[in-house]
Design a protein around this motif. Structure first.
Motif, PDB file in Angstrom:
ATOM      1  N   HIS A   1       3.688   5.699  -2.743  1.00 13.80           N
ATOM      2  CA  HIS A   1       4.917   6.500  -2.806  1.00 13.80           C
ATOM      3  C   HIS A   1       5.393   6.566  -4.263  1.00 13.80           C
ATOM      4  O   HIS A   1       5.685   7.644  -4.784  1.00 13.80           O
ATOM      5  CB  HIS A   1       5.972   5.848  -1.899  1.00 13.80           C
TER       6      HIS A   1
ATOM      7  N   LYS B   1      -4.157   5.892  -4.451  1.00  7.09           N
ATOM      8  CA  LYS B   1      -3.793   7.193  -3.846  1.00  7.09           C
ATOM      9  C   LYS B   1      -2.375   7.571  -4.273  1.00  7.09           C
ATOM     10  O   LYS B   1      -1.556   6.728  -4.584  1.00  7.09           O
ATOM     11  CB  LYS B   1      -3.826   7.072  -2.321  1.00  7.09           C
ATOM     12  N   TYR B   2      -2.153   8.863  -4.307  1.00  4.62           N
ATOM     13  CA  TYR B   2      -0.797   9.421  -4.419  1.00  4.62           C
ATOM     14  C   TYR B   2      -0.812  10.701  -3.601  1.00  4.62           C
ATOM     15  O   TYR B   2      -1.895  11.197  -3.244  1.00  4.62           O
ATOM     16  CB  TYR B   2      -0.400   9.676  -5.886  1.00  4.62           C
TER      17      TYR B   2
ATOM     18  N   ARG C   1       0.833  -1.209   0.000  1.00  4.67           N
ATOM     19  CA  ARG C   1       0.000   0.000   0.000  1.00  4.67           C
ATOM     20  C   ARG C   1       0.860   1.249   0.000  1.00  4.67           C
ATOM     21  O   ARG C   1       0.746   2.115  -0.856  1.00  4.67           O
ATOM     22  CB  ARG C   1      -0.910  -0.006   1.245  1.00  4.67           C
TER      23      ARG C   1
ATOM     24  N   GLN D   1      -4.861   5.873  10.794  1.00  2.00           N
ATOM     25  CA  GLN D   1      -5.221   4.478  11.101  1.00  2.00           C
ATOM     26  C   GLN D   1      -4.059   3.508  10.941  1.00  2.00           C
ATOM     27  O   GLN D   1      -4.095   2.404  11.446  1.00  2.00           O
ATOM     28  CB  GLN D   1      -6.440   4.010  10.292  1.00  2.00           C
TER      29      GLN D   1
ATOM     30  N   SER E   1       2.353   0.558  11.695  1.00  2.71           N
ATOM     31  CA  SER E   1       3.588   0.934  10.982  1.00  2.71           C
ATOM     32  C   SER E   1       4.706   1.281  11.950  1.00  2.71           C
ATOM     33  O   SER E   1       5.886   1.075  11.643  1.00  2.71           O
ATOM     34  CB  SER E   1       3.315   2.132  10.062  1.00  2.71           C
TER      35      SER E   1
ATOM     36  N   VAL F   1       8.041  21.205  -0.999  1.00  2.60           N
ATOM     37  CA  VAL F   1       7.529  19.844  -1.233  1.00  2.60           C
ATOM     38  C   VAL F   1       8.670  18.832  -1.100  1.00  2.60           C
ATOM     39  O   VAL F   1       8.562  17.834  -0.386  1.00  2.60           O
ATOM     40  CB  VAL F   1       6.848  19.727  -2.615  1.00  2.60           C
TER      41      VAL F   1
ATOM     42  N   PHE G   1       2.145  15.379   5.270  1.00  2.00           N
ATOM     43  CA  PHE G   1       2.601  14.455   6.330  1.00  2.00           C
ATOM     44  C   PHE G   1       1.485  13.538   6.824  1.00  2.00           C
ATOM     45  O   PHE G   1       1.704  12.695   7.686  1.00  2.00           O
ATOM     46  CB  PHE G   1       3.211  15.259   7.487  1.00  2.00           C
TER      47      PHE G   1
ATOM     48  N   SER H   1      -0.665   4.308  11.652  1.00  2.00           N
ATOM     49  CA  SER H   1       0.554   4.636  12.406  1.00  2.00           C
ATOM     50  C   SER H   1       0.912   3.598  13.454  1.00  2.00           C
ATOM     51  O   SER H   1       2.089   3.238  13.591  1.00  2.00           O
ATOM     52  CB  SER H   1       0.408   6.018  13.053  1.00  2.00           C
TER      53      SER H   1
ATOM     54  N   LEU I   1      12.704   6.795   6.433  1.00  2.00           N
ATOM     55  CA  LEU I   1      12.375   5.569   5.683  1.00  2.00           C
ATOM     56  C   LEU I   1      13.635   4.828   5.241  1.00  2.00           C
ATOM     57  O   LEU I   1      13.591   3.657   4.898  1.00  2.00           O
ATOM     58  CB  LEU I   1      11.498   5.912   4.472  1.00  2.00           C
TER      59      LEU I   1
ATOM     60  N   ASN J   1       3.137  11.183  12.152  1.00  2.00           N
ATOM     61  CA  ASN J   1       2.810  12.242  11.179  1.00  2.00           C
ATOM     62  C   ASN J   1       3.051  13.616  11.798  1.00  2.00           C
ATOM     63  O   ASN J   1       3.670  14.486  11.185  1.00  2.00           O
ATOM     64  CB  ASN J   1       1.345  12.128  10.739  1.00  2.00           C
TER      65      ASN J   1
ATOM     66  N   ALA K   1       9.336  16.096   1.685  1.00  2.00           N
ATOM     67  CA  ALA K   1       9.593  14.703   1.286  1.00  2.00           C
ATOM     68  C   ALA K   1      10.878  14.189   1.948  1.00  2.00           C
ATOM     69  O   ALA K   1      10.952  13.050   2.395  1.00  2.00           O
ATOM     70  CB  ALA K   1       9.696  14.609  -0.233  1.00  2.00           C
TER      71      ALA K   1
ATOM     72  N   ASN L   1      10.320  13.167   5.432  1.00  2.00           N
ATOM     73  CA  ASN L   1       9.561  11.926   5.513  1.00  2.00           C
ATOM     74  C   ASN L   1      10.399  10.743   5.039  1.00  2.00           C
ATOM     75  O   ASN L   1      10.258   9.618   5.499  1.00  2.00           O
ATOM     76  CB  ASN L   1       8.310  12.141   4.643  1.00  2.00           C
TER      77      ASN L   1
ATOM     78  N   SER M   1       3.172   8.728  -6.292  1.00  2.00           N
ATOM     79  CA  SER M   1       3.434  10.147  -5.975  1.00  2.00           C
ATOM     80  C   SER M   1       4.588  10.672  -6.819  1.00  2.00           C
ATOM     81  O   SER M   1       4.538  11.774  -7.347  1.00  2.00           O
ATOM     82  CB  SER M   1       3.788  10.315  -4.490  1.00  2.00           C
TER      83      SER M   1
ATOM     84  N   PHE N   1       0.283  16.881  -5.105  1.00  2.00           N
ATOM     85  CA  PHE N   1       0.423  17.012  -6.551  1.00  2.00           C
ATOM     86  C   PHE N   1      -0.883  17.319  -7.255  1.00  2.00           C
ATOM     87  O   PHE N   1      -0.947  17.363  -8.477  1.00  2.00           O
ATOM     88  CB  PHE N   1       1.103  15.751  -7.130  1.00  2.00           C
TER      89      PHE N   1
HETATM   90  N1  3HC Z   1      -1.851  12.250   0.349  1.00  2.00           N
HETATM   91  C1  3HC Z   1      -2.641  11.190   0.034  1.00  2.00           C
HETATM   92  N2  3HC Z   1      -3.029  10.250   0.929  1.00  2.00           N
HETATM   93  C2  3HC Z   1      -2.580  10.409   2.189  1.00  2.00           C
HETATM   94  C3  3HC Z   1      -1.742  11.461   2.595  1.00  2.00           C
HETATM   95  C4  3HC Z   1      -1.387  12.417   1.596  1.00  2.00           C
HETATM   96  N3  3HC Z   1      -0.621  13.466   1.877  1.00  2.00           N
HETATM   97  N4  3HC Z   1      -1.467  11.320   3.910  1.00  2.00           N
HETATM   98  C5  3HC Z   1      -2.127  10.222   4.317  1.00  2.00           C
HETATM   99  N5  3HC Z   1      -2.799   9.672   3.288  1.00  2.00           N
HETATM  100  C6  3HC Z   1      -3.674   8.503   3.348  1.00  2.00           C
HETATM  101  C7  3HC Z   1      -2.932   7.235   3.708  1.00  2.00           C
HETATM  102  O1  3HC Z   1      -2.404   6.612   2.542  1.00  2.00           O
HETATM  103  C8  3HC Z   1      -4.056   6.424   4.358  1.00  2.00           C
HETATM  104  O2  3HC Z   1      -4.932   5.981   3.333  1.00  2.00           O
HETATM  105  P1  3HC Z   1      -4.891   4.438   2.817  1.00  2.00           P
HETATM  106  O3  3HC Z   1      -5.237   3.584   3.987  1.00  2.00           O
HETATM  107  O4  3HC Z   1      -5.896   4.387   1.689  1.00  2.00           O
HETATM  108  O5  3HC Z   1      -3.471   4.216   2.342  1.00  2.00           O
HETATM  109  C9  3HC Z   1      -4.858   7.497   5.100  1.00  2.00           C
HETATM  110  O6  3HC Z   1      -4.585   8.725   4.428  1.00  2.00           O
HETATM  111  C10 3HC Z   1      -4.541   7.604   6.575  1.00  2.00           C
HETATM  112  O7  3HC Z   1      -3.218   8.078   6.725  1.00  2.00           O
HETATM  113  P2  3HC Z   1      -2.158   7.296   7.671  1.00  2.00           P
HETATM  114  O8  3HC Z   1      -1.362   8.297   8.424  1.00  2.00           O
HETATM  115  O9  3HC Z   1      -2.884   6.252   8.475  1.00  2.00           O
HETATM  116  O10 3HC Z   1      -1.309   6.555   6.541  1.00  2.00           O
HETATM  117  P3  3HC Z   1       0.265   6.222   6.566  1.00  2.00           P
HETATM  118  O11 3HC Z   1       0.656   5.582   7.843  1.00  2.00           O
HETATM  119  O12 3HC Z   1       0.513   5.503   5.296  1.00  2.00           O
HETATM  120  O13 3HC Z   1       0.995   7.672   6.556  1.00  2.00           O
HETATM  121  C11 3HC Z   1       2.313   8.817   4.868  1.00  2.00           C
HETATM  122  C12 3HC Z   1       0.894   8.522   5.422  1.00  2.00           C
HETATM  123  C13 3HC Z   1       3.095   9.580   5.917  1.00  2.00           C
HETATM  124  C14 3HC Z   1       2.197   9.636   3.574  1.00  2.00           C
HETATM  125  C15 3HC Z   1       2.996   7.465   4.596  1.00  2.00           C
HETATM  126  O14 3HC Z   1       2.172   6.709   3.724  1.00  2.00           O
HETATM  127  C16 3HC Z   1       4.377   7.598   3.934  1.00  2.00           C
HETATM  128  O15 3HC Z   1       5.353   7.881   4.592  1.00  2.00           O
HETATM  129  N6  3HC Z   1       4.408   7.316   2.601  1.00  2.00           N
HETATM  130  C17 3HC Z   1       5.685   7.219   1.888  1.00  2.00           C
HETATM  131  C18 3HC Z   1       6.292   8.555   1.582  1.00  2.00           C
HETATM  132  C19 3HC Z   1       5.419   9.433   0.702  1.00  2.00           C
HETATM  133  O16 3HC Z   1       4.566   8.969  -0.027  1.00  2.00           O
HETATM  134  N7  3HC Z   1       5.663  10.755   0.824  1.00  2.00           N
HETATM  135  C20 3HC Z   1       4.920  11.784   0.132  1.00  2.00           C
HETATM  136  C21 3HC Z   1       5.280  11.843  -1.286  1.00  2.00           C
HETATM  137  S1  3HC Z   1       6.991  11.680  -1.559  1.00  2.00           S
HETATM  138  C22 3HC Z   1       7.283  12.701  -2.875  1.00  2.00           C
HETATM  139  O17 3HC Z   1       6.429  13.402  -3.239  1.00  2.00           O
HETATM  140  C23 3HC Z   1       8.600  12.700  -3.586  1.00  2.00           C
HETATM  141  C24 3HC Z   1       9.237  13.981  -3.865  1.00  2.00           C
HETATM  142  O18 3HC Z   1       9.831  13.831  -5.112  1.00  2.00           O
HETATM  143  C25 3HC Z   1       8.462  15.213  -3.890  1.00  2.00           C
END
Ligand code: 3HC
Length: 311
Positions: free
Chosen positions: A40, A105-106, A35, A205, A210, A127, A197, A207, A138, A220, A131, A134, A43, A110
């Motif tokens: 990620h 999702k992404y 997931r 849900q 994870s 942004v 974040f 955290s 990781l 977050n 990132a 975050n 995104s 964006f």
């Molecule tokens: N955008 C879209 N969905 C989001 C979100 C956001 N900013 N923040 C949370 N969500 C979603 C989660 O995916 C989850 O939905 P799901 O069950 O359908 O997956 C729900 O909202 C509840 O959020 P949670 O805090 O419970 O979810 P996570 O524990 O997954 O935490 C996160 C969210 C911190 C974004 C985590 O998923 C993460 O660290 N992801 C990996 C890193 C990432 O994707 N970073 C952002 C983009 S990186 C990037 O843009 C690259 C750079 O080049 C700019």
């Protein structure tokens, strides 16, 4: 799954051991990694669109070259991450199909438009800055392929952040019109960046699991606070102000206190009602169709080489 295997797995996690693709893992661990890594990766790929919008209109060759390099990097980050997701037993084509169909999702960020060149500076600075906050933790994620993919991603992100902040610096020290562009970009990108974040810890849900599985090293809200604390002084150094009347430095905690985030906006963007959600998906689908001949040619070439090697 029997309690013994789950206990042994958690003991490995607690001992900071890396979990590798062929190791036993709880189905829930596998599922949450697919997931998160898939989202990620999506995104990174969708993130190429708002930035790509300015490649042909960059103000100089130097800016164009840096932006080209950044957008190309994002494509590479998507590649590493889809490859990391595949080690968990999901096909890349399946993930791409989920994105194209609008079922995946992404990152919410964006789905906002890049209206002026200053937005490219704000995206790099804010942004990619968010990132980095975050993605650094990781690098220590318990799942080996994901952690290792993050090492190179973070190195490239710091270049992205640096070139973005330099764009903002030049604009902030430029003409009145340039300073106004930089301020306007900060005004429009600040709050959506805080939403990157994720929801507040109380509404997150995933955290708990994870964190227990050391996928998430900080909550977050902890990462959001680290980002605010690092970024507000950078904005003030440029002589820019933040669009948050409640923003103030709390001497007692040494943190920057910030105002209430509009979670209704966040939920609307996640529902698909952000400013650009439909455009982004339409652009992705168009690019996928237009790129079909490249995929077919690459597969045909690979098949020809395979036949030749087998002959
Ligand atoms: N955008 C879209 N969905 C989001 C979100 C956001 N900013 N923040 C949370 N969500 C979603 C989660 O995916 C989850 O939905 P799901 O069950 O359908 O997956 C729900 O909202 C509840 O959020 P949670 O805090 O419970 O979810 P996570 O524990 O997954 O935490 C996160 C969210 C911190 C974004 C985590 O998923 C993460 O660290 N992801 C990996 C890193 C990432 O994707 N970073 C952002 C983009 S990186 C990037 O843009 C690259 C750079 O080049 C700019």
């Amino acid at each position: 799954e029997d309690a013994g295997r789950l206990g042994a797995f958690q003991a490995r996690i607690d001992a900071e051991q890396k979990i590798e693709p062929n190791d036993w893992m709880p189905e829930a661990y596998r599922r949450t990694l697919i997931r998160q890594i898939a989202q990620h990766a999506h995104s990174e790929i969708v993130g190429m669109l708002p930035e790509g919008n300015w490649i042909t209109r960059a103000p100089s060759l130097r800016r164009k070259a840096a932006l080209l390099a950044k957008v190309q990097d994002e494509g590479g980050h998507g590649l590493y991450l889809y490859a990391a997701a595949e080690t968990l037993g999901v096909a890349r084509e399946t993930l791409v199909e989920q994105l194209l169909s609008g079922g995946a999702k992404y990152s919410s960020i964006f789905n906002y438009p890049t209206l002026t060149w200053a937005d490219i500076g704000a995206i790099g600075w804010l942004v990619d800055g968010a990132a980095i906050m975050n993605q650094i933790p990781l690098c220590r994620c318990s799942y080996g392929p994901y952690a290792r993919a993050m090492i190179r991603v973070c190195k490239e992100e710091s270049f992205h952040q640096r070139q973005g902040y330099e764009i903002m610096t030049v604009l902030a020290r430029g003409t009145t019109a340039q300073r106004a562009m930089a301020q306007d970009a900060l005004d429009r990108w600040w709050w959506p960046c805080l939403m990157m974040f994720g929801p507040p810890d109380g509404e997150s849900q995933h955290s708990d699991a994870s964190t227990r599985w050391k996928i998430k090293r900080f909550s977050n809200d902890e990462l959001r606070q680290k980002f605010v604390d690092a970024t507000v002084p950078q904005g003030h150094y440029l002589g820019l102000s933040f669009p948050d009347p409640a923003l103030r430095f709390d001497e007692a905690t040494s943190h920057w206190h910030y105002g209430a985030i509009d979670w209704d906006e966040f939920r609307a963007v996640l529902r698909g009602d952000g400013p650009c959600n439909r455009d982004r998906l339409a652009a992705r689908n168009r690019a996928h169709e237009n790129g079909a001949w490249v995929r077919e040619a690459a597969l045909a070439f690979a098949e020809k080489r395979r036949r030749k090697a087998a002959a």
